[in-house]
Design a protein around this motif. Sequence first.
Motif, mmCIF file in Angstrom:
data_model
loop_
_atom_site.group_PDB
_atom_site.id
_atom_site.type_symbol
_atom_site.label_atom_id
_atom_site.label_comp_id
_atom_site.label_asym_id
_atom_site.label_seq_id
_atom_site.Cartn_x
_atom_site.Cartn_y
_atom_site.Cartn_z
ATOM 1 N N SER A 178 40.850 13.584 9.841
ATOM 2 C CA SER A 178 40.159 13.944 8.512
ATOM 3 C C SER A 178 41.235 13.516 7.312
ATOM 4 O O SER A 178 40.829 13.571 6.102
ATOM 5 C CB SER A 178 39.751 15.243 8.390
ATOM 6 N N GLY A 179 42.414 13.205 7.636
ATOM 7 C CA GLY A 179 43.584 12.496 6.531
ATOM 8 C C GLY A 179 44.176 13.885 5.863
ATOM 9 O O GLY A 179 44.980 13.622 4.846
ATOM 10 N N ILE A 180 44.081 15.242 6.326
ATOM 11 C CA ILE A 180 44.510 16.142 5.890
ATOM 12 C C ILE A 180 46.119 16.024 5.647
ATOM 13 O O ILE A 180 46.618 16.434 4.406
ATOM 14 C CB ILE A 180 44.285 17.541 6.561
ATOM 15 N N LEU A 181 46.766 15.514 6.697
ATOM 16 C CA LEU A 181 48.369 15.620 6.554
ATOM 17 C C LEU A 181 48.780 14.686 5.518
ATOM 18 O O LEU A 181 49.721 14.712 4.609
ATOM 19 C CB LEU A 181 48.944 15.425 7.990
ATOM 20 N N GLY A 182 48.368 13.260 5.782
ATOM 21 C CA GLY A 182 48.723 12.339 4.860
ATOM 22 C C GLY A 182 48.326 12.498 3.322
ATOM 23 O O GLY A 182 49.128 12.193 2.411
ATOM 24 N N ILE A 183 47.133 13.201 3.199
ATOM 25 C CA ILE A 183 46.587 13.559 1.888
ATOM 26 C C ILE A 183 47.801 14.748 1.141
ATOM 27 O O ILE A 183 48.232 14.552 0.195
ATOM 28 C CB ILE A 183 45.378 14.110 1.672
ATOM 29 N N LYS A 204 36.569 6.964 8.201
ATOM 30 C CA LYS A 204 35.657 6.947 7.385
ATOM 31 C C LYS A 204 35.859 8.216 6.616
ATOM 32 O O LYS A 204 35.897 8.561 5.234
ATOM 33 C CB LYS A 204 34.319 6.995 7.694
ATOM 34 N N ALA A 205 36.160 9.558 7.378
ATOM 35 C CA ALA A 205 36.333 10.867 6.657
ATOM 36 C C ALA A 205 37.550 11.000 5.981
ATOM 37 O O ALA A 205 37.634 11.404 4.877
ATOM 38 C CB ALA A 205 36.364 11.830 7.677
ATOM 39 N N ALA A 206 38.724 10.285 6.220
ATOM 40 C CA ALA A 206 40.130 10.162 5.685
ATOM 41 C C ALA A 206 40.049 9.501 4.347
ATOM 42 O O ALA A 206 40.550 9.877 3.374
ATOM 43 C CB ALA A 206 41.051 9.586 6.515
ATOM 44 N N LYS A 207 39.133 8.270 4.462
ATOM 45 C CA LYS A 207 39.072 7.622 2.903
ATOM 46 C C LYS A 207 38.287 8.683 2.221
ATOM 47 O O LYS A 207 38.686 8.416 0.908
ATOM 48 C CB LYS A 207 38.271 6.195 3.383
ATOM 49 N N ASN A 209 37.914 11.679 2.180
ATOM 50 C CA ASN A 209 39.019 12.975 1.706
ATOM 51 C C ASN A 209 39.984 12.330 0.672
ATOM 52 O O ASN A 209 40.461 13.128 -0.277
ATOM 53 C CB ASN A 209 39.312 13.506 2.669
ATOM 54 N N ALA A 210 40.635 11.136 0.990
ATOM 55 C CA ALA A 210 41.610 10.617 0.147
ATOM 56 C C ALA A 210 41.107 10.591 -1.330
ATOM 57 O O ALA A 210 41.759 10.836 -2.477
ATOM 58 C CB ALA A 210 42.160 9.468 0.541
ATOM 59 N N GLU A 211 39.767 9.912 -1.581
ATOM 60 C CA GLU A 211 39.297 9.627 -2.738
ATOM 61 C C GLU A 211 38.904 10.845 -3.517
ATOM 62 O O GLU A 211 39.056 11.447 -4.690
ATOM 63 C CB GLU A 211 37.825 8.917 -2.657
ATOM 64 N N LEU A 212 38.516 12.187 -2.818
ATOM 65 C CA LEU A 212 38.041 13.297 -3.088
ATOM 66 C C LEU A 212 39.371 13.988 -3.687
ATOM 67 O O LEU A 212 39.205 14.671 -4.960
ATOM 68 C CB LEU A 212 37.473 14.267 -2.110
ATOM 69 N N ASN A 213 40.460 13.932 -3.292
ATOM 70 C CA ASN A 213 41.814 14.236 -3.859
ATOM 71 C C ASN A 213 42.416 13.423 -4.713
ATOM 72 O O ASN A 213 43.743 13.757 -5.053
ATOM 73 C CB ASN A 213 42.533 14.613 -2.633
ATOM 74 N N GLY A 214 41.896 12.270 -5.095
ATOM 75 C CA GLY A 214 42.725 11.356 -6.124
ATOM 76 C C GLY A 214 43.537 10.768 -5.708
ATOM 77 O O GLY A 214 44.592 10.274 -6.671
ATOM 78 N N VAL A 215 43.954 10.317 -4.418
ATOM 79 C CA VAL A 215 45.011 9.828 -3.998
ATOM 80 C C VAL A 215 44.636 8.469 -3.220
ATOM 81 O O VAL A 215 45.755 8.066 -2.230
ATOM 82 C CB VAL A 215 45.873 10.729 -3.070
ATOM 83 N N LEU A 216 43.539 7.880 -3.108
ATOM 84 C CA LEU A 216 43.252 6.867 -2.537
ATOM 85 C C LEU A 216 44.238 5.649 -2.708
ATOM 86 O O LEU A 216 44.390 4.878 -1.805
ATOM 87 C CB LEU A 216 41.846 6.652 -2.679
ATOM 88 N N ALA A 217 44.551 5.555 -4.023
ATOM 89 C CA ALA A 217 45.371 4.506 -4.535
ATOM 90 C C ALA A 217 46.855 4.405 -3.665
ATOM 91 O O ALA A 217 47.359 3.402 -3.440
ATOM 92 C CB ALA A 217 45.786 4.286 -5.881
ATOM 93 N N ALA A 219 47.114 5.794 -0.745
ATOM 94 C CA ALA A 219 46.933 5.445 0.652
ATOM 95 C C ALA A 219 46.302 4.310 1.460
ATOM 96 O O ALA A 219 45.587 3.494 0.541
ATOM 97 C CB ALA A 219 45.898 6.830 1.138
ATOM 98 N N GLU A 220 46.951 3.900 2.462
ATOM 99 C CA GLU A 220 46.308 2.733 3.137
ATOM 100 C C GLU A 220 46.039 3.341 4.306
ATOM 101 O O GLU A 220 46.790 3.694 5.314
ATOM 102 C CB GLU A 220 47.402 1.738 3.504
#
Length: 303
Positions: A178-183, A204-207, A209-217, A219-220
Amino acid sequence: MKWCEITVNTDSEGTELIADAFFSIGCAGGVKIIDVKDVLDIIANNKMWDYVDENLLKSDNSAKVSGFVSLDEKDSKIGELKEYLISEGIQFGEINTSVIDDESWVDTWKKYYRPIEAGRYVIVPRWINHDAAEKIKVLMDPGMAFGTGEHESTKMCLMLMSETDFTDKTVIDVGTGSGILGIAAIKSGAKACYMCDIDSVAVKAAKENAELNGVLAEAEIELADLLVGARKADVVLANLTAGILIRLSKGLSEHMNANGTLICSGIIHERKREVIDAFVSAGFGLKKELSLGEWDGLEFLWT
């Protein structure tokens, strides 16, 4: 859309291992555990529900773990599940299936989630208001991907990460779920994080969640099998299984910057020594060990 519930009969000791197996093969509808030991523990502590199925209490140390998948992938997921359990040496009993017609059940799991604290982090389901000014808050909509902060292996990674300086570091999160560690790494100061998984639902979930936390920029996030290309990182996060970690150990040094850190978990007690030996043989130095429930977490240094 119809769903299939795949149920594995086991005992109390096997519930977490089999639940992790379901998550690892990518169960699109989540995982459920029914364990008679939980009921007996409640009774022993003089707490009761309004109703308890007497047939359940007659079962000695019995438990059932269910994974929910779309009906059209039932056979393939049963095959993947058996292959995973056998390869990891996990004992299991009879496997049964049933079809679920009502789709409304999919969202009922939300009521069971709560904020989870681990080290300097707190993982908060996006639909819950939670004030945690003293913690690094990671908002999470786990959806159908592994990684909510509830599992011991995720908690240990977060605990080890709590003692890691991520300021301006580059990070790789292998098997991101779900992207929890990277976020969490990005919100701790990392300047960039590459996050990969072999499950498209997880990506899909990681992307999201990254957007939800404002860190998508920062994250790859992509669908990939372990590490590809020539990218390197200061910190590698790997919440996987013993077998995959051992495989990872053979080439991970090529992706580590000097004085890099590896934080890994998802290791059952019986295979901890194998994982340690594999990474030490590859030139890593063991720095720290953690243990929660049936699982172990490890931190290594690469020099």
